[in-house]
Design an enzyme around this catalytic site. Structure first.
Site, mmCIF file in Angstrom:
data_model
loop_
_atom_site.group_PDB
_atom_site.id
_atom_site.type_symbol
_atom_site.label_atom_id
_atom_site.label_comp_id
_atom_site.label_asym_id
_atom_site.label_seq_id
_atom_site.Cartn_x
_atom_site.Cartn_y
_atom_site.Cartn_z
ATOM 1 N N ASP A 1 0.976 4.681 1.884
ATOM 2 C CA ASP A 1 0.368 5.438 2.990
ATOM 3 C C ASP A 1 0.385 6.918 2.630
ATOM 4 O OD1 ASP A 1 0.110 3.097 4.441
ATOM 5 O OD2 ASP A 1 1.992 3.370 5.536
ATOM 6 N N ASP B 1 7.214 5.994 17.971
ATOM 7 C CA ASP B 1 6.207 5.703 16.945
ATOM 8 C C ASP B 1 6.137 4.187 16.759
ATOM 9 O OD1 ASP B 1 4.611 5.470 14.743
ATOM 10 O OD2 ASP B 1 5.843 6.693 13.405
ATOM 11 N N SER C 1 11.571 3.209 9.333
ATOM 12 C CA SER C 1 12.137 2.974 10.666
ATOM 13 C C SER C 1 12.827 1.608 10.771
ATOM 14 C CB SER C 1 11.035 3.060 11.735
ATOM 15 O OG SER C 1 10.200 1.921 11.704
ATOM 16 N N THR D 1 1.906 -11.289 20.059
ATOM 17 C CA THR D 1 2.697 -10.086 20.347
ATOM 18 C C THR D 1 1.905 -9.220 21.322
ATOM 19 O OG1 THR D 1 1.852 -8.863 18.442
ATOM 20 C CG2 THR D 1 3.859 -10.133 18.095
ATOM 21 N N GLY E 1 2.282 -6.962 3.966
ATOM 22 C CA GLY E 1 3.176 -7.899 3.285
ATOM 23 C C GLY E 1 4.485 -7.213 2.924
ATOM 24 N N GLY F 1 6.565 -7.675 24.901
ATOM 25 C CA GLY F 1 7.231 -8.717 24.114
ATOM 26 C C GLY F 1 6.233 -9.680 23.520
ATOM 27 N N MET G 1 0.870 -1.199 0.000
ATOM 28 C CA MET G 1 0.000 0.000 0.000
ATOM 29 C C MET G 1 0.889 1.225 0.000
ATOM 30 S SD MET G 1 -3.305 -0.767 1.145
ATOM 31 C CE MET G 1 -3.977 -2.353 1.541
ATOM 32 N N GLY H 1 1.754 -1.353 3.687
ATOM 33 C CA GLY H 1 1.120 -2.632 3.361
ATOM 34 C C GLY H 1 1.842 -3.687 4.180
ATOM 35 N N ASP I 1 4.725 -5.598 12.056
ATOM 36 C CA ASP I 1 5.303 -6.100 10.798
ATOM 37 C C ASP I 1 6.819 -6.262 10.906
ATOM 38 O OD1 ASP I 1 2.820 -6.142 9.609
ATOM 39 O OD2 ASP I 1 3.011 -4.116 8.785
HETATM 40 P P1 ADP Z 1 0.956 -4.656 16.604
HETATM 41 O O1 ADP Z 1 1.674 -3.458 16.060
HETATM 42 O O2 ADP Z 1 0.640 -5.683 15.564
HETATM 43 O O3 ADP Z 1 -0.197 -4.363 17.524
HETATM 44 P P2 ADP Z 1 2.543 -5.086 18.988
HETATM 45 O O4 ADP Z 1 2.128 -3.741 19.466
HETATM 46 O O5 ADP Z 1 2.218 -6.252 19.838
HETATM 47 O O6 ADP Z 1 2.037 -5.407 17.516
HETATM 48 O O7 ADP Z 1 4.132 -5.013 18.758
HETATM 49 C C1 ADP Z 1 4.833 -6.022 18.068
HETATM 50 C C2 ADP Z 1 6.190 -6.198 18.701
HETATM 51 O O8 ADP Z 1 6.915 -4.955 18.621
HETATM 52 C C3 ADP Z 1 6.161 -6.538 20.169
HETATM 53 O O9 ADP Z 1 6.007 -7.932 20.369
HETATM 54 C C4 ADP Z 1 7.526 -6.015 20.624
HETATM 55 O O10 ADP Z 1 8.546 -6.918 20.237
HETATM 56 C C5 ADP Z 1 7.693 -4.747 19.778
HETATM 57 N N1 ADP Z 1 7.186 -3.535 20.473
HETATM 58 C C6 ADP Z 1 6.003 -2.906 20.258
HETATM 59 N N2 ADP Z 1 5.875 -1.820 21.051
HETATM 60 C C7 ADP Z 1 7.011 -1.738 21.782
HETATM 61 C C8 ADP Z 1 7.528 -0.837 22.779
HETATM 62 N N3 ADP Z 1 6.805 0.228 23.205
HETATM 63 N N4 ADP Z 1 8.749 -1.082 23.316
HETATM 64 C C9 ADP Z 1 9.495 -2.147 22.904
HETATM 65 N N5 ADP Z 1 9.073 -3.026 21.961
HETATM 66 C C10 ADP Z 1 7.868 -2.836 21.399
#
Ligand code: ADP
Length: 303
Positions: free
Chosen positions: A13, A246, A291, A220, A41, A225, A11, A39, A252
């Site tokens: 953005d 952010d 990022s 996740t 994928g 973690g 996609m 996107g 992903d």
């Molecule tokens: P989604 O973006 O799909 O909701 P999560 O928020 O669970 O997924 O984040 C995916 C992974 O990114 C987490 O399992 C962790 O490894 C990492 N992560 C996300 N947010 C943080 C944070 N604030 N600090 C450290 N690691 C993070």
């Protein structure tokens, strides 16, 4: 031959940063606009490729300038683009509106991603057959994912399915065939119909999927973690403590980097630990794909 075949969406953005959201019928001017490659994928393929995996991406771009830019971006990221077709309609786009309080409104127009049909996949069975892992998400037709799972299983290639965005219609018969199933807490709740408000509830819901035959469930849980569960084992692999700026695209980056570390030969817990580390770095930087560090950048950051 690629280590990883990612099958999924791409996609563009279209990020508009507003002083305030317009009300119905109102026109406002916005101070800032930014375009980004996204996107699910595409993000996952880019993360794995930047870490050094040989990644083949099977996807559809539109017959517009966005499609050309996507292809350029994949090539620059080192991805094998021979599985990317040009569809009969426009590229997938996501207009995103963000106000100063970070409140956002997002519209997704899947465009050419809807043209990634099961028939298209048949052309690329060799790519699936010759990879160590197939990675799927849910921004393309569900039937295409089902066919991908069938082709991978037929060729003894393990599948990592990231069921995002959540879709209640996902057929559990297919879920039971995948080696790795990796939802976040919200997606896990939608799929199982169970609450996931705390760790105990998340464990119960993840185990319900193990009972249905999934090899490994990896939930996740943001900064905490991941929870990893299989028939013999249940473990929290803790996230890395960072000052997040952010978290867009964190999920992903986690999936793509896990695919990289796992296919490179790490054990599941090692790959989970390293993917937590990679995703943690991405949340300290603004943007989605931009990022995601390369292997060299990551080594420099962690030095
Ligand atoms: P989604 O973006 O799909 O909701 P999560 O928020 O669970 O997924 O984040 C995916 C992974 O990114 C987490 O399992 C962790 O490894 C990492 N992560 C996300 N947010 C943080 C944070 N604030 N600090 C450290 N690691 C993070």
């Amino acid at each position: 031959m690629s280590d990883i075949t990612v099958i999924g969406s791409n996609m563009i953005d279209l990020m508009t940063y507003l002083d305030r959201m317009p009300v119905e019928g109102e026109t406002v001017s916005a101070p800032e606009f930014e375009m980004g490659f996204g996107g699910k994928g595409a993000n996952q393929a880019v993360a794995a490729s930047r870490l050094g995996s040989d990644v083949s991406f099977i996807s559809m771009v539109g017959h517009d300038n966005f499609g050309k830019e996507q292809l350029d971006n994949f090539k620059k990221s080192g991805i094998d683009t021979t599985g990317i077709g040009v569809g009969d309609c426009n590229s997938g786009v996501a207009p995103i509106f963000v106000d100063p309080s970070s409140d956002n409104r997002i519209i997704v127009i899947k465009g050419a991603n809807n043209e990634l049909t099961p028939e298209v996949l048949d052309e690329y069975e060799d790519k699936i057959k010759n990879s160590k892992l197939v990675v799927l998400q849910q921004e393309i037709p569900l039937e295409t994912n089902y066919h991908a799972i069938d082709l991978a299983v037929k060729n003894n290639v393990p599948v990592l399915l990231n069921p995002a965005p959540a879709n209640k219609d996902l057929n559990m018969e297919y879920v039971s065939k995948v080696e790795f199933f990796s939802p976040n807490e919200t997606e896990l709740a939608t799929l199982t119909g169970l609450p996931t408000n705390n760790l105990d509830e998340i464990k119960v819901a993840a185990n319900a999927l193990i009972e249905k035959g999934v090899g490994n469930v990896i939930v996740t849980i943001g900064s905490k973690g991941v929870l990893w569960v299989n028939k013999e084992h249940s473990e929290i692999v803790p996230g890395k403590k960072v000052a997040a700026v952010d978290t867009t695209g964190a999920g992903d980056s986690f999936i793509g980097s896990f695919a990289h570390y796992f296919t490179e030969g790490e054990s599941v817990p090692e790959a989970l630990r390293d993917a937590n580390q990679y995703a943690a770095v991405t949340v300290t930087r603004k943007g989605t794909q931009k990022s995601y560090p390369t292997k060299a950048e990551l080594d420099e950051i962690l030095k």
